[in-house]
Design a protein around this motif. Structure first.
Motif, PDB file in Angstrom:
ATOM      1  N   TRP A 125       0.824  -1.211   0.000  1.00 60.30           N
ATOM      2  CA  TRP A 125       0.000   0.000   0.000  1.00 60.30           C
ATOM      3  C   TRP A 125       0.853   1.253   0.000  1.00 60.30           C
ATOM      4  CZ3 TRP A 125      -4.919  -0.805  -1.007  1.00 60.30           C
ATOM      5  CH2 TRP A 125      -5.483  -2.046  -0.699  1.00 60.30           C
ATOM      6  N   GLY A 166      -2.923   0.221  -4.040  1.00 57.18           N
ATOM      7  CA  GLY A 166      -2.534  -1.114  -3.600  1.00 57.18           C
ATOM      8  C   GLY A 166      -1.944  -1.886  -4.766  1.00 57.18           C
ATOM      9  N   ALA A 202      -5.705  -2.250  -6.573  1.00 60.55           N
ATOM     10  CA  ALA A 202      -6.786  -1.639  -5.798  1.00 60.55           C
ATOM     11  C   ALA A 202      -6.477  -0.169  -5.592  1.00 60.55           C
ATOM     12  CB  ALA A 202      -6.934  -2.352  -4.460  1.00 60.55           C
ATOM     13  N   TYR A 203      -7.549   0.615  -5.460  1.00 61.47           N
ATOM     14  CA  TYR A 203      -7.370   2.062  -5.364  1.00 61.47           C
ATOM     15  C   TYR A 203      -8.570   2.687  -4.650  1.00 61.47           C
ATOM     16  CZ  TYR A 203      -7.584   6.953  -6.713  1.00 61.47           C
ATOM     17  OH  TYR A 203      -7.686   8.322  -6.670  1.00 61.47           O
ATOM     18  N   VAL A 255     -11.390  -2.204  -7.272  1.00 68.31           N
ATOM     19  CA  VAL A 255     -10.439  -3.309  -7.375  1.00 68.31           C
ATOM     20  C   VAL A 255     -10.417  -3.735  -8.841  1.00 68.31           C
ATOM     21  CG1 VAL A 255      -9.933  -5.701  -6.724  1.00 68.31           C
ATOM     22  CG2 VAL A 255     -10.768  -4.083  -5.005  1.00 68.31           C
ATOM     23  N   LEU A 301      -8.972  -3.366   0.850  1.00 70.93           N
ATOM     24  CA  LEU A 301      -8.922  -1.961   0.432  1.00 70.93           C
ATOM     25  C   LEU A 301      -9.702  -1.072   1.389  1.00 70.93           C
ATOM     26  CD1 LEU A 301      -8.331   0.365  -1.526  1.00 70.93           C
ATOM     27  CD2 LEU A 301     -10.227  -0.467  -2.944  1.00 70.93           C
ATOM     28  N   GLU A 347      -7.909  -0.825   4.727  1.00 67.28           N
ATOM     29  CA  GLU A 347      -6.736   0.058   4.619  1.00 67.28           C
ATOM     30  C   GLU A 347      -7.161   1.519   4.512  1.00 67.28           C
ATOM     31  OE1 GLU A 347      -2.602   0.367   4.728  1.00 67.28           O
ATOM     32  OE2 GLU A 347      -3.763  -1.481   4.861  1.00 67.28           O
TER      33      GLU A 347
END
Length: 149
Positions: free
Chosen positions: A5, A52, A61-62, A82, A95, A98
């Motif tokens: 991350w 990610g 992932a974002y 994702v 995600l 986080e």
């Protein structure tokens, strides 16, 4: 699968990072969801960007994060996505976990608001979000506002 991350302000994103972010958002929010909309909305500059990366180095992932008063009165998380190539690994949960941790670390403990696609309501409720207000259409897709106290 474990992601690496990175939480990056807009001004520190590299050109390849920004390109990967915009490509992933376009792939999912415009093409996959067949929803032509203006993804580049002028808010990226005010966001922290959570990226990610898969072990291959690919963006998997974002999400983008905002402090209180930018997108909503509360802190917020948006553009949660994702990559289709990595969905079978449970990365959506990783995600959001986080993103919630990053909001707490960057802005302190506080309520968080999201505009969620309605079909994901149960998913977000599992993180403590609750619907507030009536549903609405955004770009032809049913959405709901949700807040996590």
């Amino acid at each position: 699968m474990t992601l690496t991350w990175h939480l990056i302000p807009f001004s520190a994103l590299t050109v390849p990072q920004l390109y990967a972010v915009l490509q992933l958002r376009s792939e999912v929010f415009v093409v996959e969801q067949t929803c032509p909309f203006q993804d580049i909305d002028g808010h990226d500059e005010m966001a922290l960007h959570l990226l990610g990366y898969a072990p291959t180095g690919e963006l998997a992932a974002y999400a983008r994060l905002f402090g209180a008063g930018v997108a909503y009165p509360e802190a917020s998380i948006g553009r949660v996505v994702v990559s289709p190539r990595y969905r079978r690994f449970g990365l959506g949960r990783a995600l959001v976990h986080e993103a919630l941790a990053a909001v707490g670390q960057q802005f302190g403990p506080q309520p968080i608001q999201i505009g969620a696609q309605q079909y994901l309501q149960v998913f977000y409720e599992s993180f403590g979000f609750r619907q507030v207000g009536a549903g609405y259409l955004e770009d032809g897709i049913p959405h709901i506002h949700m807040v996590r106290a």
